[in-house]
Motif scaffolding. Structure first.
Motif, PDB file in Angstrom:
ATOM      1  N   ASN A 178      -8.225   3.211  -0.528  1.00 24.51           N
ATOM      2  CA  ASN A 178      -7.726   2.369   0.560  1.00 24.51           C
ATOM      3  C   ASN A 178      -6.429   2.855   1.187  1.00 24.51           C
ATOM      4  O   ASN A 178      -5.910   2.221   2.099  1.00 24.51           O
ATOM      5  CB  ASN A 178      -7.564   0.918   0.088  1.00 24.51           C
ATOM      6  CG  ASN A 178      -6.800   0.832  -1.212  1.00 24.51           C
ATOM      7  OD1 ASN A 178      -6.051   1.738  -1.555  1.00 24.51           O
ATOM      8  ND2 ASN A 178      -6.986  -0.250  -1.941  1.00 24.51           N
ATOM      9  N   SER A 179      -5.904   3.978   0.714  1.00 25.66           N
ATOM     10  CA  SER A 179      -4.732   4.581   1.364  1.00 25.66           C
ATOM     11  C   SER A 179      -5.054   6.031   1.656  1.00 25.66           C
ATOM     12  O   SER A 179      -5.555   6.745   0.776  1.00 25.66           O
ATOM     13  CB  SER A 179      -3.499   4.502   0.459  1.00 25.66           C
ATOM     14  OG  SER A 179      -3.115   3.183   0.239  1.00 25.66           O
ATOM     15  N   TRP A 180      -4.735   6.459   2.873  1.00 34.11           N
ATOM     16  CA  TRP A 180      -5.082   7.806   3.320  1.00 34.11           C
ATOM     17  C   TRP A 180      -3.904   8.448   4.052  1.00 34.11           C
ATOM     18  O   TRP A 180      -3.150   7.767   4.750  1.00 34.11           O
ATOM     19  CB  TRP A 180      -6.278   7.755   4.285  1.00 34.11           C
ATOM     20  CG  TRP A 180      -7.543   7.347   3.628  1.00 34.11           C
ATOM     21  CD1 TRP A 180      -7.986   6.082   3.396  1.00 34.11           C
ATOM     22  CD2 TRP A 180      -8.539   8.218   3.094  1.00 34.11           C
ATOM     23  NE1 TRP A 180      -9.196   6.100   2.747  1.00 34.11           N
ATOM     24  CE2 TRP A 180      -9.565   7.409   2.555  1.00 34.11           C
ATOM     25  CE3 TRP A 180      -8.682   9.603   3.017  1.00 34.11           C
ATOM     26  CZ2 TRP A 180     -10.704   7.930   1.944  1.00 34.11           C
ATOM     27  CZ3 TRP A 180      -9.810  10.127   2.411  1.00 34.11           C
ATOM     28  CH2 TRP A 180     -10.807   9.293   1.892  1.00 34.11           C
TER      29      TRP A 180
ATOM     30  N   TYR B 116      -1.860   4.852  -9.560  1.00 29.71           N
ATOM     31  CA  TYR B 116      -2.896   5.242  -8.599  1.00 29.71           C
ATOM     32  C   TYR B 116      -3.651   6.474  -9.077  1.00 29.71           C
ATOM     33  O   TYR B 116      -3.046   7.456  -9.527  1.00 29.71           O
ATOM     34  CB  TYR B 116      -2.284   5.570  -7.236  1.00 29.71           C
ATOM     35  CG  TYR B 116      -1.757   4.371  -6.488  1.00 29.71           C
ATOM     36  CD1 TYR B 116      -0.456   3.931  -6.696  1.00 29.71           C
ATOM     37  CD2 TYR B 116      -2.550   3.710  -5.568  1.00 29.71           C
ATOM     38  CE1 TYR B 116       0.030   2.838  -6.001  1.00 29.71           C
ATOM     39  CE2 TYR B 116      -2.062   2.616  -4.867  1.00 29.71           C
ATOM     40  CZ  TYR B 116      -0.775   2.180  -5.093  1.00 29.71           C
ATOM     41  OH  TYR B 116      -0.294   1.106  -4.406  1.00 29.71           O
TER      42      TYR B 116
ATOM     43  N   ALA C 194       3.711  10.838  -1.990  1.00 31.29           N
ATOM     44  CA  ALA C 194       3.457   9.399  -1.902  1.00 31.29           C
ATOM     45  C   ALA C 194       4.769   8.627  -1.876  1.00 31.29           C
ATOM     46  O   ALA C 194       5.764   9.057  -2.462  1.00 31.29           O
ATOM     47  CB  ALA C 194       2.619   8.951  -3.087  1.00 31.29           C
TER      48      ALA C 194
ATOM     49  N   GLN D 252       0.835  -1.187   0.000  1.00 27.02           N
ATOM     50  CA  GLN D 252       0.000   0.000   0.000  1.00 27.02           C
ATOM     51  C   GLN D 252       0.873   1.242   0.000  1.00 27.02           C
ATOM     52  O   GLN D 252       1.896   1.286   0.672  1.00 27.02           O
ATOM     53  CB  GLN D 252      -0.903   0.016   1.237  1.00 27.02           C
ATOM     54  CG  GLN D 252      -2.351  -0.086   0.932  1.00 27.02           C
ATOM     55  CD  GLN D 252      -3.215  -0.058   2.183  1.00 27.02           C
ATOM     56  OE1 GLN D 252      -2.735  -0.105   3.301  1.00 27.02           O
ATOM     57  NE2 GLN D 252      -4.501   0.006   1.965  1.00 27.02           N
TER      58      GLN D 252
ATOM     59  N   GLN E 152       2.040   4.970   0.930  1.00 26.41           N
ATOM     60  CA  GLN E 152       1.945   5.859   2.088  1.00 26.41           C
ATOM     61  C   GLN E 152       1.845   7.293   1.602  1.00 26.41           C
ATOM     62  O   GLN E 152       2.502   7.664   0.618  1.00 26.41           O
ATOM     63  CB  GLN E 152       3.166   5.707   3.008  1.00 26.41           C
ATOM     64  CG  GLN E 152       3.205   4.390   3.759  1.00 26.41           C
ATOM     65  CD  GLN E 152       3.698   3.251   2.895  1.00 26.41           C
ATOM     66  OE1 GLN E 152       4.731   3.364   2.243  1.00 26.41           O
ATOM     67  NE2 GLN E 152       2.969   2.148   2.897  1.00 26.41           N
TER      68      GLN E 152
ATOM     69  N   ARG F 172      -6.068   5.256  -4.757  1.00 28.41           N
ATOM     70  CA  ARG F 172      -6.666   3.980  -5.121  1.00 28.41           C
ATOM     71  C   ARG F 172      -6.053   3.529  -6.434  1.00 28.41           C
ATOM     72  O   ARG F 172      -5.751   4.352  -7.310  1.00 28.41           O
ATOM     73  CB  ARG F 172      -8.188   4.081  -5.262  1.00 28.41           C
ATOM     74  CG  ARG F 172      -8.669   4.825  -6.467  1.00 28.41           C
ATOM     75  CD  ARG F 172     -10.209   4.809  -6.556  1.00 28.41           C
ATOM     76  NE  ARG F 172     -10.775   3.480  -6.501  1.00 28.41           N
ATOM     77  CZ  ARG F 172     -10.901   2.678  -7.557  1.00 28.41           C
ATOM     78  NH1 ARG F 172     -10.490   3.076  -8.743  1.00 28.41           N
ATOM     79  NH2 ARG F 172     -11.440   1.465  -7.409  1.00 28.41           N
TER      80      ARG F 172
END
Length: 123
Positions: A111-113, A32, A24, A1, A3, A99
């Motif tokens: 799904n990544s924040w 993404y 990121a 995932q 970051q 995403r």
């Protein structure tokens, strides 16, 4: 995932501008779609803008169209949100999200924040 880490928030007067950044790491950034969401006190987290991996597609919520611009630099693994003509109702914590695949506007599709950055607009 992947970051994510946001920066660039702050306090600004109505009519002013801010540029948020989202750096990121840990993934193939260009694969993404990147989104910005915001959450005001006592309210649900809401969609602001999204951009596809190639930058070919962008979507905005109606309340920011013409004032905010989302962009990305895939060579720097960074997404930006340029916010102009800020209004007090733009005050919120702004979150960056990622995403894989095509851009979507629903919070549950990401799904990544990041941890969020505070934007405060005074009248």
């Amino acid at each position: 995932q992947v970051q994510l880490e946001e920066s660039g928030g702050g306090l600004v007067q109505a009519g002013g501008s801010l540029r948020l950044s989202c750096a990121a790491s840990g993934g193939t950034f260009s694969s993404y779609s990147m989104g910005w969401f915001r959450q005001a006190p006592g309210k649900e987290r809401e969609f602001v803008a999204v951009i596809s991996g190639s930058s070919a597609t962008t979507y905005y919520t109606d309340s920011v169209k013409g004032r905010f611009t989302i962009s990305r630099d895939n060579s720097e693994d960074t997404t930006y949100l340029q916010m102009n003509s800020l209004k007090p109702e733009d005050t919120a914590v702004y979150y960056c999200a990622a995403r894989r695949g095509i851009p979507r506007i629903t919070r549950n599709d990401f799904n990544s924040w990041g941890q969020g950055t505070q934007v405060s607009v005074s009248s």
